[in-house]
Design a protein around this motif. Sequence first.
Motif, PDB file in Angstrom:
ATOM      1  N   SER A   1       0.827  -1.204   0.000  1.00 12.73           N
ATOM      2  CA  SER A   1       0.000   0.000   0.000  1.00 12.73           C
ATOM      3  C   SER A   1       0.865   1.259   0.000  1.00 12.73           C
ATOM      4  O   SER A   1       2.045   1.220   0.327  1.00 12.73           O
ATOM      5  N   VAL A   2       0.242   2.386  -0.347  1.00 11.47           N
ATOM      6  CA  VAL A   2       0.899   3.692  -0.347  1.00 11.47           C
ATOM      7  C   VAL A   2       0.979   4.215   1.089  1.00 11.47           C
ATOM      8  O   VAL A   2       0.010   4.112   1.846  1.00 11.47           O
ATOM      9  N   VAL A   3       2.141   4.787   1.457  1.00  8.45           N
ATOM     10  CA  VAL A   3       2.380   5.257   2.826  1.00  8.45           C
ATOM     11  C   VAL A   3       2.861   6.707   2.791  1.00  8.45           C
ATOM     12  O   VAL A   3       3.771   7.037   2.029  1.00  8.45           O
ATOM     13  N   PRO A   4       2.281   7.604   3.603  1.00  8.24           N
ATOM     14  CA  PRO A   4       2.750   8.998   3.633  1.00  8.24           C
ATOM     15  C   PRO A   4       4.021   9.149   4.462  1.00  8.24           C
ATOM     16  O   PRO A   4       4.246   8.407   5.430  1.00  8.24           O
ATOM     17  N   MET A   5       4.846  10.122   4.083  1.00 11.99           N
ATOM     18  CA  MET A   5       6.075  10.424   4.812  1.00 11.99           C
ATOM     19  C   MET A   5       6.448  11.875   4.549  1.00 11.99           C
ATOM     20  O   MET A   5       6.226  12.396   3.451  1.00 11.99           O
TER      21      MET A   5
END
Length: 238
Positions: free
Chosen positions: A35-39
């Motif tokens: 999945s896409v993960v924010p950072m």
Amino acid sequence: IAPGGKALMIAADIGSGRVLWSTPNPKGWDMTHSSVVPMTHAGKKMYLYCASGGVVGVSASDGSVLFETSEWTVSTANIPVPIPVGDGRIFLCGGYNAGAMMIRLKGSGPFTVEKVWRVDARTFGSDQQSPILYNGNIYGVIPGGELACLSLEGKRRWKSGSTHRFGLGAYMMAGDLMYILSDKGDLSLVQPNPSGYKELAKAKILTHGEAWAPLALAGTRLLARDVNTMVCLNVGAG
């Protein structure tokens, strides 16, 4: 979302579905189970993604590529998400003998990528679920089914042993406690710490096997499921 194909990643307005930006995919990287993960690093918010050909971070504002590296790939199925651990570092792991890796972003963006360390699957990896960062250590079920604790320097501190195996089951943190569901339907309550495995309670909650779906917590209600059944448990104090 990261669809692969012509666009590696896109952002869409949740109300209208209008595409806000689209990240080109000139290398033809395919989508994965990850999945896409924010950072956020060096003042730049980005979205991380483990695609078929490597790891990428794209700008949250316009979808431009802030970094990419082909140092990390997983054969067959890339499932766990990338985990930001601070100071520009990103933890990566997988199954199928991929093991685990720590990378670090350098510069002010676009970023260069430095490999900090890599360990083999015998030390740490994850076939299906995403490990958890908690109090400066990483906890996850490694190939073979044991829960293990890994330091941010790549040293395995412990594993739970042959009498505490969880298969491909899911796990999550709730407060300072860890819920782990074995793929056979046994739910364990564990107190994570770097000194060793500490199980506080255990109960059989599902019976049909293949309990692979992620756990979900809403207030004090824990939702869990196997291949046939879903259960809702009250896990609140008292």
